[in-house]
Design a protein around this motif. Structure first.
Motif, PDB file in Angstrom:
ATOM      1  N   THR A   1      43.439  38.818  39.877  1.00  0.00           N
ATOM      2  CA  THR A   1      43.693  37.377  39.787  1.00  0.00           C
ATOM      3  C   THR A   1      42.917  36.837  38.606  1.00  0.00           C
ATOM      4  O   THR A   1      41.986  37.486  38.101  1.00  0.00           O
ATOM      5  CB  THR A   1      43.240  36.615  41.055  1.00  0.00           C
ATOM      6  OG1 THR A   1      41.815  36.751  41.171  1.00  0.00           O
ATOM      7  CG2 THR A   1      43.912  37.130  42.311  1.00  0.00           C
ATOM      8  N   ALA A   2      43.302  35.673  38.163  1.00  0.00           N
ATOM      9  CA  ALA A   2      42.548  34.977  37.122  1.00  0.00           C
ATOM     10  C   ALA A   2      42.684  33.475  37.345  1.00  0.00           C
ATOM     11  O   ALA A   2      43.554  33.037  38.108  1.00  0.00           O
ATOM     12  CB  ALA A   2      43.062  35.341  35.733  1.00  0.00           C
ATOM     13  N   PHE A   3      41.810  32.723  36.703  1.00  0.00           N
ATOM     14  CA  PHE A   3      41.830  31.258  36.791  1.00  0.00           C
ATOM     15  C   PHE A   3      41.766  30.803  38.246  1.00  0.00           C
ATOM     16  O   PHE A   3      42.613  30.040  38.716  1.00  0.00           O
ATOM     17  CB  PHE A   3      43.060  30.693  36.050  1.00  0.00           C
ATOM     18  CG  PHE A   3      43.278  31.338  34.705  1.00  0.00           C
ATOM     19  CD1 PHE A   3      42.278  31.280  33.733  1.00  0.00           C
ATOM     20  CD2 PHE A   3      44.433  32.062  34.420  1.00  0.00           C
ATOM     21  CE1 PHE A   3      42.449  31.908  32.499  1.00  0.00           C
ATOM     22  CE2 PHE A   3      44.608  32.685  33.193  1.00  0.00           C
ATOM     23  CZ  PHE A   3      43.611  32.610  32.228  1.00  0.00           C
ATOM     24  N   ASN A   4      40.751  31.320  38.943  1.00  0.00           N
ATOM     25  CA  ASN A   4      40.500  30.970  40.340  1.00  0.00           C
ATOM     26  C   ASN A   4      41.719  31.234  41.226  1.00  0.00           C
ATOM     27  O   ASN A   4      42.070  30.419  42.070  1.00  0.00           O
ATOM     28  CB  ASN A   4      40.034  29.503  40.440  1.00  0.00           C
ATOM     29  CG  ASN A   4      39.273  29.250  41.732  1.00  0.00           C
ATOM     30  OD1 ASN A   4      38.834  30.187  42.396  1.00  0.00           O
ATOM     31  ND2 ASN A   4      39.131  27.991  42.101  1.00  0.00           N
ATOM     32  N   GLY A   5      42.342  32.386  40.994  1.00  0.00           N
ATOM     33  CA  GLY A   5      43.438  32.809  41.852  1.00  0.00           C
ATOM     34  C   GLY A   5      44.806  32.257  41.468  1.00  0.00           C
ATOM     35  O   GLY A   5      45.815  32.606  42.079  1.00  0.00           O
ATOM     36  N   LEU A   6      44.868  31.404  40.461  1.00  0.00           N
ATOM     37  CA  LEU A   6      46.138  30.786  40.036  1.00  0.00           C
ATOM     38  C   LEU A   6      47.109  31.829  39.490  1.00  0.00           C
ATOM     39  O   LEU A   6      48.305  31.770  39.746  1.00  0.00           O
ATOM     40  CB  LEU A   6      45.852  29.743  38.942  1.00  0.00           C
ATOM     41  CG  LEU A   6      46.301  28.309  39.223  1.00  0.00           C
ATOM     42  CD1 LEU A   6      45.719  27.786  40.526  1.00  0.00           C
ATOM     43  CD2 LEU A   6      45.902  27.395  38.068  1.00  0.00           C
ATOM     44  N   LYS A   7      46.576  32.778  38.722  1.00  0.00           N
ATOM     45  CA  LYS A   7      47.386  33.852  38.148  1.00  0.00           C
ATOM     46  C   LYS A   7      47.162  35.099  39.000  1.00  0.00           C
ATOM     47  O   LYS A   7      46.018  35.473  39.249  1.00  0.00           O
ATOM     48  CB  LYS A   7      46.933  34.094  36.705  1.00  0.00           C
ATOM     49  CG  LYS A   7      47.732  35.138  35.937  1.00  0.00           C
ATOM     50  CD  LYS A   7      47.110  35.301  34.545  1.00  0.00           C
ATOM     51  CE  LYS A   7      47.693  36.474  33.804  1.00  0.00           C
ATOM     52  NZ  LYS A   7      48.953  36.180  33.158  1.00  0.00           N
ATOM     53  N   LYS A   8      48.261  35.693  39.445  1.00  0.00           N
ATOM     54  CA  LYS A   8      48.149  36.871  40.326  1.00  0.00           C
ATOM     55  C   LYS A   8      48.927  38.025  39.736  1.00  0.00           C
ATOM     56  O   LYS A   8      49.979  37.825  39.136  1.00  0.00           O
ATOM     57  CB  LYS A   8      48.732  36.551  41.706  1.00  0.00           C
ATOM     58  CG  LYS A   8      47.883  35.617  42.547  1.00  0.00           C
ATOM     59  CD  LYS A   8      48.449  35.545  43.978  1.00  0.00           C
ATOM     60  CE  LYS A   8      47.606  34.682  44.882  1.00  0.00           C
ATOM     61  NZ  LYS A   8      47.663  33.256  44.547  1.00  0.00           N
ATOM     62  N   GLY A   9      48.447  39.236  39.951  1.00  0.00           N
ATOM     63  CA  GLY A   9      49.166  40.416  39.484  1.00  0.00           C
ATOM     64  C   GLY A   9      48.558  41.682  40.042  1.00  0.00           C
ATOM     65  O   GLY A   9      47.676  41.642  40.912  1.00  0.00           O
ATOM     66  N   THR A  10      49.054  42.790  39.543  1.00  0.00           N
ATOM     67  CA  THR A  10      48.551  44.099  39.952  1.00  0.00           C
ATOM     68  C   THR A  10      48.234  44.885  38.696  1.00  0.00           C
ATOM     69  O   THR A  10      49.001  44.837  37.735  1.00  0.00           O
ATOM     70  CB  THR A  10      49.639  44.853  40.759  1.00  0.00           C
ATOM     71  OG1 THR A  10      50.006  44.041  41.862  1.00  0.00           O
ATOM     72  CG2 THR A  10      49.128  46.181  41.272  1.00  0.00           C
ATOM     73  N   ILE A  11      47.115  45.561  38.706  1.00  0.00           N
ATOM     74  CA  ILE A  11      46.778  46.470  37.606  1.00  0.00           C
ATOM     75  C   ILE A  11      46.707  47.852  38.236  1.00  0.00           C
ATOM     76  O   ILE A  11      45.762  48.161  38.971  1.00  0.00           O
ATOM     77  CB  ILE A  11      45.447  46.070  36.923  1.00  0.00           C
ATOM     78  CG1 ILE A  11      45.532  44.626  36.388  1.00  0.00           C
ATOM     79  CG2 ILE A  11      45.100  47.054  35.808  1.00  0.00           C
ATOM     80  CD1 ILE A  11      44.214  44.067  35.829  1.00  0.00           C
TER      81      ILE A  11
ATOM     82  N   ARG B   1      44.277  38.432  31.691  1.00  0.00           N
ATOM     83  CA  ARG B   1      44.144  36.972  31.681  1.00  0.00           C
ATOM     84  C   ARG B   1      44.998  36.343  30.585  1.00  0.00           C
ATOM     85  O   ARG B   1      45.589  35.294  30.774  1.00  0.00           O
ATOM     86  CB  ARG B   1      42.673  36.567  31.447  1.00  0.00           C
ATOM     87  CG  ARG B   1      41.700  36.990  32.533  1.00  0.00           C
ATOM     88  CD  ARG B   1      40.318  36.369  32.307  1.00  0.00           C
ATOM     89  NE  ARG B   1      39.332  36.895  33.243  1.00  0.00           N
ATOM     90  CZ  ARG B   1      38.460  37.859  32.930  1.00  0.00           C
ATOM     91  NH1 ARG B   1      38.424  38.371  31.706  1.00  0.00           N
ATOM     92  NH2 ARG B   1      37.612  38.293  33.852  1.00  0.00           N
ATOM     93  N   ARG B   2      45.040  37.005  29.423  1.00  0.00           N
ATOM     94  CA  ARG B   2      45.687  36.405  28.241  1.00  0.00           C
ATOM     95  C   ARG B   2      47.056  37.010  27.942  1.00  0.00           C
ATOM     96  O   ARG B   2      47.590  36.805  26.853  1.00  0.00           O
ATOM     97  CB  ARG B   2      44.760  36.580  27.035  1.00  0.00           C
ATOM     98  CG  ARG B   2      43.400  35.932  27.250  1.00  0.00           C
ATOM     99  CD  ARG B   2      42.470  36.110  26.066  1.00  0.00           C
ATOM    100  NE  ARG B   2      41.132  35.617  26.379  1.00  0.00           N
ATOM    101  CZ  ARG B   2      40.160  35.462  25.505  1.00  0.00           C
ATOM    102  NH1 ARG B   2      40.369  35.762  24.228  1.00  0.00           N
ATOM    103  NH2 ARG B   2      38.975  35.005  25.875  1.00  0.00           N
ATOM    104  N   ASP B   3      47.588  37.808  28.868  1.00  0.00           N
ATOM    105  CA  ASP B   3      48.909  38.440  28.683  1.00  0.00           C
ATOM    106  C   ASP B   3      49.011  39.219  27.374  1.00  0.00           C
ATOM    107  O   ASP B   3      49.977  39.077  26.621  1.00  0.00           O
ATOM    108  CB  ASP B   3      50.027  37.368  28.731  1.00  0.00           C
ATOM    109  CG  ASP B   3      50.134  36.712  30.103  1.00  0.00           C
ATOM    110  OD1 ASP B   3      49.995  37.426  31.116  1.00  0.00           O
ATOM    111  OD2 ASP B   3      50.338  35.489  30.149  1.00  0.00           O
ATOM    112  N   LEU B   4      48.010  40.045  27.118  1.00  0.00           N
ATOM    113  CA  LEU B   4      47.996  40.798  25.853  1.00  0.00           C
ATOM    114  C   LEU B   4      48.731  42.132  25.956  1.00  0.00           C
ATOM    115  O   LEU B   4      48.951  42.793  24.940  1.00  0.00           O
ATOM    116  CB  LEU B   4      46.541  41.050  25.409  1.00  0.00           C
ATOM    117  CG  LEU B   4      45.694  39.809  25.150  1.00  0.00           C
ATOM    118  CD1 LEU B   4      44.254  40.193  24.808  1.00  0.00           C
ATOM    119  CD2 LEU B   4      46.282  38.962  24.018  1.00  0.00           C
ATOM    120  N   GLY B   5      49.109  42.532  27.182  1.00  0.00           N
ATOM    121  CA  GLY B   5      49.771  43.838  27.366  1.00  0.00           C
ATOM    122  C   GLY B   5      48.760  44.975  27.319  1.00  0.00           C
ATOM    123  O   GLY B   5      47.590  44.772  26.984  1.00  0.00           O
TER     124      GLY B   5
END
Ligand code: TMP
Length: 237
Positions: A33-43, A216-220
């Motif tokens: 997550t990033a931005f206090n849980g606002l952005k969610k994903g899986t790595i 966080r910054r969608d850099l790939g």
């Protein structure tokens, strides 16, 4: 060691009780997550890397005289740690400007400081982890003055050791976040994790970002970056 009920689930880890009341099992997830849980994903594979990397670095820090919660790695994703009550402060050390420092003060990223800086955030999701100073932390009874002094001393020791270690791997330690806990006998120990989720790690030559900023910054290339820093650590420890 018997794994018992889940005690807590955080954004990146779960904590389980054991048959020993002084020990808990931490289980690392691939959730990001990033931005206090606002952005969610899986790595994919992150839980394995963060578990192993954090344990290796905590062992290195123990040898250097920093007490930590680490007890024993149980498997790829799970580690036995001492049960502590987490001091609700995020302790951030910076060697180079980046992230919220650059944003707050309107400066570019990459300015190398003459001396490392320290700051605290109040660990409180509802408030968005606001910046807090030591006096306010004492007023709020998050820690007492002596505990804050001990946390500062240990945090700078961690920085000295990790900066030197990562430099040997061709990686620049830009900044990182630590959390400390109190054991049942009142001692302050390093807790939580040390991983690409909680550190900014740049390739020393190309300055390529090898940490969670890629997410966080969608850099790939997020998974590749985590794998690359793990590979460098494996080659140099
Ligand atoms: P910042 O520049 O966004 O304040 O981040 C400083 C360091 O702390 C950086 O290495 C990332 C890490 N960090 C966390 O581990 N958790 C967080 O919730 C945040 C905001 C930063």
């Amino acid at each position: 060691m018997e794994k018992r009920a889940q005690l807590y689930e955080g954004k990146a880890k779960r904590v389980f009780a054991t048959d020993n009341e002084d020990l808990v099992i931490v289980s690392y997830k691939d959730d990001a997550t990033a931005f206090n849980g606002l952005k969610k994903g899986t790595i994919k594979g992150k839980g394995v890397i963060n578990n192993q990397m954090s344990n290796r670095l905590m062992k290195l820090l123990e040898k250097a005289g920093v007490p930590t919660h680490f007890v024993e790695e149980l498997n790829e994703r799970e580690t036995l740690v001492r049960k502590v009550s987490i001091v609700p402060l995020e302790v951030i050390i910076r060697n180079i400007s980046a992230g919220s420092f650059s944003k707050r003060y309107g400066v570019e990223e990459g300015i190398v400081f003459d001396e490392p800086t320290i700051e605290f955030s109040y660990k409180n999701d509802d408030l968005g982890d606001p910046l807090i100073n030591a006096y306010h932390a004492v007023a709020l009874k998050l820690a007492d003055r002596e505990e804050i002094e001990e946390i500062k001393r240990l945090a700078f020791m961690v920085n000295d050791n990790l900066k030197a270690f990562w430099a040997g791997c061709g990686v620049t330690l830009v900044d990182f976040k630590l959390e400390f806990g109190k054991t049942s006998d009142g001692r302050i120990v390093l807790a939580d994790e040390i991983s690409p989720d909680t550190c900014r790690l740049w390739d020393s030559v190309t300055h390529e970002k090898l940490d969670k900023d890629r997410f966080r910054r969608d850099l790939g290339g997020v998974e590749d970056a985590y794998a690359e820093v793990m590979k460098r650590l494996n080659e140099h420890i």
